[in-house]
Design a protein around this motif. Structure first.
Motif, PDB file in Angstrom:
ATOM      1  N   GLU A   5       0.815  -1.209   0.000  1.00 45.91           N
ATOM      2  CA  GLU A   5       0.000   0.000   0.000  1.00 45.91           C
ATOM      3  C   GLU A   5       0.850   1.262   0.000  1.00 45.91           C
ATOM      4  O   GLU A   5       0.492   2.254  -0.631  1.00 45.91           O
ATOM      5  N   ARG A 101      -8.963   1.459  -1.343  1.00 47.04           N
ATOM      6  CA  ARG A 101      -9.912   1.112  -2.412  1.00 47.04           C
ATOM      7  C   ARG A 101     -10.156   2.309  -3.332  1.00 47.04           C
ATOM      8  O   ARG A 101     -10.318   2.145  -4.537  1.00 47.04           O
ATOM      9  N   ASP A 102     -10.179   3.524  -2.780  1.00 47.89           N
ATOM     10  CA  ASP A 102     -10.347   4.714  -3.605  1.00 47.89           C
ATOM     11  C   ASP A 102      -9.099   4.970  -4.439  1.00 47.89           C
ATOM     12  O   ASP A 102      -9.185   5.278  -5.629  1.00 47.89           O
ATOM     13  N   SER A 184      -5.300  -4.125  -6.269  1.00 47.62           N
ATOM     14  CA  SER A 184      -6.362  -4.968  -5.742  1.00 47.62           C
ATOM     15  C   SER A 184      -6.824  -4.362  -4.430  1.00 47.62           C
ATOM     16  O   SER A 184      -6.061  -3.709  -3.733  1.00 47.62           O
ATOM     17  N   THR A 185      -8.082  -4.587  -4.099  1.00 46.63           N
ATOM     18  CA  THR A 185      -8.576  -4.112  -2.802  1.00 46.63           C
ATOM     19  C   THR A 185      -8.967  -5.272  -1.912  1.00 46.63           C
ATOM     20  O   THR A 185      -9.517  -5.079  -0.840  1.00 46.63           O
ATOM     21  N   SER A 186      -8.677  -6.475  -2.344  1.00 43.17           N
ATOM     22  CA  SER A 186      -9.027  -7.639  -1.514  1.00 43.17           C
ATOM     23  C   SER A 186      -7.875  -7.973  -0.578  1.00 43.17           C
ATOM     24  O   SER A 186      -6.718  -7.884  -0.964  1.00 43.17           O
TER      25      SER A 186
END
Length: 187
Positions: A5, A101-102, A184-186
């Motif tokens: 991240e 996620r954004d 990815s956001t998972s």
């Protein structure tokens, strides 16, 4: 996850300076429409002042209208070129509070490719366990490129394994991005 991240946030900032004007302005409008609190105006102004060699006040508001007037006068003194350069800093400076996620949504919509900004490196390999490192090497073709020596390197000391994997002759590191580093956001 933290490493990934942080890299994504750095890529976001760097990529925003390479966007065409139209995409940069669209991103700025999207940020304003979506959540203007994600924009870090004071950091943007600090970077604008540094890059352009200006001294625009970071904060314009004060107890009277003088601070606001000084801010506006300083910005009105910009020519079109300086103003255009300044605009690129605004959407690039988002706060750490912007949810991943954004951030991923913006990167994806703008078709930003991580391969243009990041490649496997020692820092990345060091945070992985040997099992994870093996999986990444297998996935990106580094194990195959290392050839017969791969198994002995994998079973040796991690530091030696990492160093060897960063110097495999003939392996093209650019573009070799493992799935776990892709947007990815998972998790």
């Amino acid at each position: 996850k933290e490493y990934r991240e942080s890299i994504w946030r750095k890529v976001f900032e760097r990529a925003m300076f390479k966007l065409p004007v139209l995409q940069s302005r669209a991103l700025l409008l999207a940020l304003i429409a979506h959540r203007p609190s994600y924009l870090n105006g004071s950091v943007a102004m600090e970077r604008i002042n540094k890059e352009l060699g200006t001294d625009v006040p970071v904060r314009g508001a004060g107890s009277d209208s003088g601070g606001t007037q000084n801010l506006m006068r300083a910005l009105l003194a910009f020519d079109q070129e300086k103003l255009a350069k300044a605009y690129f800093h605004v959407p690039a400076q988002v706060t750490a509070e912007m949810p991943i996620r954004d951030l991923v949504g913006f990167l994806t919509a703008l078709d930003i490719q991580i391969e243009q900004y990041w490649k496997v490196n020692e820092t990345f390999f060091d945070i992985l366990t040997k099992t994870e490192l093996d999986a990444v090497c297998q996935e990106i073709g580094l194990a195959k490129a290392a050839g017969k020596t791969y198994d002995s390197l994998k079973n040796g000391k991690k530091a030696d394994y990492v160093k060897a994997m960063l110097k495999v002759d003939g392996f093209r590191y650019e573009g070799a991005v493992p799935q776990l580093m892709r947007w990815s956001t998972s998790d």
